[in-house]
Design a protein around this motif. Sequence first.
Motif, PDB file in Angstrom:
ATOM      1  N   PRO A  95     -45.126  39.539  75.100  1.00  0.00           N
ATOM      2  CA  PRO A  95     -46.042  38.973  73.940  1.00  0.00           C
ATOM      3  C   PRO A  95     -47.535  39.277  74.056  1.00  0.00           C
ATOM      4  N   ILE A  96     -48.130  39.548  75.130  1.00  0.00           N
ATOM      5  CA  ILE A  96     -49.562  39.727  75.206  1.00  0.00           C
ATOM      6  C   ILE A  96     -50.003  41.005  75.846  1.00  0.00           C
ATOM      7  N   SER A  97     -50.946  41.634  75.416  1.00  0.00           N
ATOM      8  CA  SER A  97     -51.427  42.812  76.109  1.00  0.00           C
ATOM      9  C   SER A  97     -53.031  42.942  76.383  1.00  0.00           C
ATOM     10  N   ASN A  98     -53.016  43.608  77.144  1.00  0.00           N
ATOM     11  CA  ASN A  98     -54.716  43.844  77.377  1.00  0.00           C
ATOM     12  C   ASN A  98     -55.434  44.700  76.418  1.00  0.00           C
ATOM     13  N   GLY A  99     -54.494  44.922  75.335  1.00  0.00           N
ATOM     14  CA  GLY A  99     -55.207  46.021  74.520  1.00  0.00           C
ATOM     15  C   GLY A  99     -55.172  47.595  74.849  1.00  0.00           C
ATOM     16  N   LYS A 100     -54.538  47.748  76.201  1.00  0.00           N
ATOM     17  CA  LYS A 100     -54.354  49.182  76.611  1.00  0.00           C
ATOM     18  C   LYS A 100     -52.738  49.408  76.843  1.00  0.00           C
ATOM     19  N   ARG A 101     -52.051  48.250  77.353  1.00  0.00           N
ATOM     20  CA  ARG A 101     -50.804  48.607  77.678  1.00  0.00           C
ATOM     21  C   ARG A 101     -49.959  47.616  77.249  1.00  0.00           C
ATOM     22  N   GLY A 102     -48.538  48.210  76.936  1.00  0.00           N
ATOM     23  CA  GLY A 102     -47.306  47.204  76.509  1.00  0.00           C
ATOM     24  C   GLY A 102     -46.416  47.337  77.393  1.00  0.00           C
ATOM     25  N   VAL A 103     -45.398  46.336  77.286  1.00  0.00           N
ATOM     26  CA  VAL A 103     -44.365  46.495  78.445  1.00  0.00           C
ATOM     27  C   VAL A 103     -42.861  46.116  77.767  1.00  0.00           C
ATOM     28  N   VAL A 104     -42.025  47.028  78.096  1.00  0.00           N
ATOM     29  CA  VAL A 104     -40.568  46.721  77.563  1.00  0.00           C
ATOM     30  C   VAL A 104     -39.772  46.585  78.784  1.00  0.00           C
ATOM     31  N   VAL A 105     -38.735  45.629  78.633  1.00  0.00           N
ATOM     32  CA  VAL A 105     -37.718  45.404  79.734  1.00  0.00           C
ATOM     33  C   VAL A 105     -36.335  45.596  79.173  1.00  0.00           C
ATOM     34  N   PRO A 106     -35.956  46.956  79.238  1.00  0.00           N
ATOM     35  CA  PRO A 106     -34.547  47.253  78.599  1.00  0.00           C
ATOM     36  C   PRO A 106     -33.416  46.471  79.283  1.00  0.00           C
ATOM     37  N   THR A 107     -33.518  46.276  80.605  1.00  0.00           N
ATOM     38  CA  THR A 107     -32.413  45.864  81.336  1.00  0.00           C
ATOM     39  C   THR A 107     -32.790  44.523  82.437  1.00  0.00           C
ATOM     40  N   LEU A 108     -31.991  43.804  82.295  1.00  0.00           N
ATOM     41  CA  LEU A 108     -32.033  42.659  83.431  1.00  0.00           C
ATOM     42  C   LEU A 108     -30.731  42.593  84.428  1.00  0.00           C
ATOM     43  N   GLY A 109     -31.156  42.516  85.585  1.00  0.00           N
ATOM     44  CA  GLY A 109     -29.976  42.841  86.637  1.00  0.00           C
ATOM     45  C   GLY A 109     -29.609  44.191  86.847  1.00  0.00           C
ATOM     46  N   CYS A 110     -28.450  44.310  87.462  1.00  0.00           N
ATOM     47  CA  CYS A 110     -27.813  45.815  87.827  1.00  0.00           C
ATOM     48  C   CYS A 110     -26.432  45.671  87.878  1.00  0.00           C
ATOM     49  N   ARG A 111     -25.882  46.970  87.755  1.00  0.00           N
ATOM     50  CA  ARG A 111     -24.348  47.019  87.612  1.00  0.00           C
ATOM     51  C   ARG A 111     -24.058  46.905  89.025  1.00  0.00           C
ATOM     52  N   TRP A 112     -24.826  47.453  90.002  1.00  0.00           N
ATOM     53  CA  TRP A 112     -24.527  47.393  91.247  1.00  0.00           C
ATOM     54  C   TRP A 112     -24.897  46.407  91.990  1.00  0.00           C
ATOM     55  N   ALA A 113     -24.379  46.108  93.266  1.00  0.00           N
ATOM     56  CA  ALA A 113     -24.735  44.950  94.313  1.00  0.00           C
ATOM     57  C   ALA A 113     -24.771  45.607  95.621  1.00  0.00           C
ATOM     58  N   CYS A 114     -25.809  46.176  95.976  1.00  0.00           N
ATOM     59  CA  CYS A 114     -26.184  46.389  97.239  1.00  0.00           C
ATOM     60  C   CYS A 114     -26.263  45.320  98.247  1.00  0.00           C
ATOM     61  N   HIS A 115     -26.098  45.369  99.448  1.00  0.00           N
ATOM     62  CA  HIS A 115     -25.948  44.319 100.224  1.00  0.00           C
ATOM     63  C   HIS A 115     -27.538  43.650 100.678  1.00  0.00           C
ATOM     64  N   PHE A 116     -28.410  44.431 100.423  1.00  0.00           N
ATOM     65  CA  PHE A 116     -29.699  44.093 100.722  1.00  0.00           C
ATOM     66  C   PHE A 116     -30.774  43.785  99.660  1.00  0.00           C
ATOM     67  N   CYS A 117     -30.061  43.833  98.312  1.00  0.00           N
ATOM     68  CA  CYS A 117     -31.188  43.861  97.174  1.00  0.00           C
ATOM     69  C   CYS A 117     -30.818  42.838  96.337  1.00  0.00           C
ATOM     70  N   THR A 118     -31.692  42.413  95.781  1.00  0.00           N
ATOM     71  CA  THR A 118     -31.666  41.185  94.803  1.00  0.00           C
ATOM     72  C   THR A 118     -31.218  41.488  93.538  1.00  0.00           C
ATOM     73  N   LEU A 119     -31.435  42.816  93.233  1.00  0.00           N
ATOM     74  CA  LEU A 119     -31.377  43.091  91.716  1.00  0.00           C
ATOM     75  C   LEU A 119     -29.856  42.886  91.105  1.00  0.00           C
ATOM     76  N   GLY A 120     -28.767  43.009  92.048  1.00  0.00           N
ATOM     77  CA  GLY A 120     -27.382  42.595  91.515  1.00  0.00           C
ATOM     78  C   GLY A 120     -26.980  41.378  91.492  1.00  0.00           C
TER      79      GLY A 120
END
Length: 557
Positions: free
Chosen positions: A200-225
């Motif tokens: 919702p806020i930018s420094n005037g130079k960069r915007g950020v989009v986050v298309p996905t939350l989480g991951c469809r895979w569940a690797c045993h060492f990773c928190t993304l899943g």
Amino acid sequence: MTLYDLINRGSDIPAVAERAIRYRCLRASGNRLIPPEGEVYRTIESAAPVASSDVVGVSITNSGDLPSFFRLLELAGIPRRSADRMIGKHPLVVGGNGGFANPEVLADYVDVVALGEGETSMVELIRTVHSAQRAGVSRDAVLEELSRIPGLYVPAMYDCELLPGGGVAAVRPRSPRVPAKVRPQYLEMGELHAAHFVAPISNGKRGVVVPTLGCRWACHFCTLGVPPFRQAPVELLEAYLEELEKHGIAQVVVSSATFTQYGKRYALLDRLREHALRMDGKATTIIGSIRADELSSRYLDAVSQLGDTGHFFTELKLGGPRGIVTIAPEFAAPDLVRIFNKTMTTQRVHRSIDLLRENEHFAHIMLYFIVGAPGETAADRRAIAEYAVDIFRRFNRKNGTVILKLQQFMPEPGTVGQRLPMADPTLTSRHVEEIREHLCDLVGGETYERNYRVVWEESSRLLLESVCLRGDRRIGQVLETLHDAGTDPGKLSGQRLRQALAAHGLDHRRYLRRLNPHEPVPWEAVNDVDREQEIRLMAELDRRAAEAAERGTSVVT
């Protein structure tokens, strides 16, 4: 930023949210930040003293950065220990983000830890604190009430039976009114605030989009899943890009480790191409890592039309074309890939490289590998260097670069691998040098300097991670001791850490060891990992180590 936007837009929330950052006027002195003489640490929006807030949220991305908690509270003039703070006189201090994956380390210092997505739990926290201040409710009563809000862990409401040298024998709630387990809260799509997907806020130079939350895979060492996989409405992202254009903001960060899993990725890439054209060729698109088994020629063609592309890690470090694809095989040994539930087989990576070779817009490949996993052998480490050479030759880009981004194996709380032994960063540093030297031997020094890079995290932060990821409440006292002694976390040595641990009756080896599947972990109150999965993973790694021992090969244990 999600909470900031939610609170300030919510007319029914009795609060306003403000930010405090590391201002240029702050002077660094050792491990401390000092404001100009006569000044106090203030917020951006109203220049109010941070210490005058009712609630202060501290977001720490990485557990190795937990020492910054003491620096920030000291800078703000807030009592560092939770027991020394009073509701109505001092802020309630809330911790969050990945640095608090093991919330026990700062249990004596943080009042509350928000687990998962905090929109619901933090709004309830604000309302509870607001009501308590008006009613003059005691601190203990407020903390107990907060502990009953789903997704909020209140360490003061739990007793830990500590073991000599490190670790816990039991973790128990202090009252029947306090839940024995606290689970992270994850929201359904309809409950997610828009700022989850667009900054919702930018420094005037960069915007950020986050298309996905989480991951469809569940690797045993990773928190993304761990969190459920959810996708942003493409219409929301497209409208956001339109707003960026109105403000002349050219750079767009696609912040997603699983962008190739986004169902509307081609529609978004088309819109990003339009954005680049409308910015008169001045646009830059930065995309996070992708999965090699999800790569396609269509995806590469679409990305190559975005104009200048890059990656956070490399955008300022590479000359010439910055087109880069990051791939995370994690292990060069195929059986380790399988054991840790990765799907990134060599065949799939080769297929991706073949696609990249046909696209002239990509000149660099970054390969993520883990060093120090249980069962790893010297041959496994040499295989990482050989893997890099194989990829470079297959890529067949004379002026291209293959970057090995090496990461130490760090068992993360909340993952199936959380009880596995923690690699010693000092030993890992030597292993990294083995990989670098073997790579140089394979290709020659001149070729190595021109076409290869080996990047390794600093060992000081990893030393801190080795105890913060596995630590009990006494580790917070160790961090406090180091802070008071003026120790620079970025220059911490293994010897200095062991001395600090010993001063509190702790042994570093207790935190590096493999944990028994049936013993409590220090973060037991927030632990909900499937124990049977943990046992199966350990059994497979044990079999691998036994087979290596039969061959006379030394392994990481």
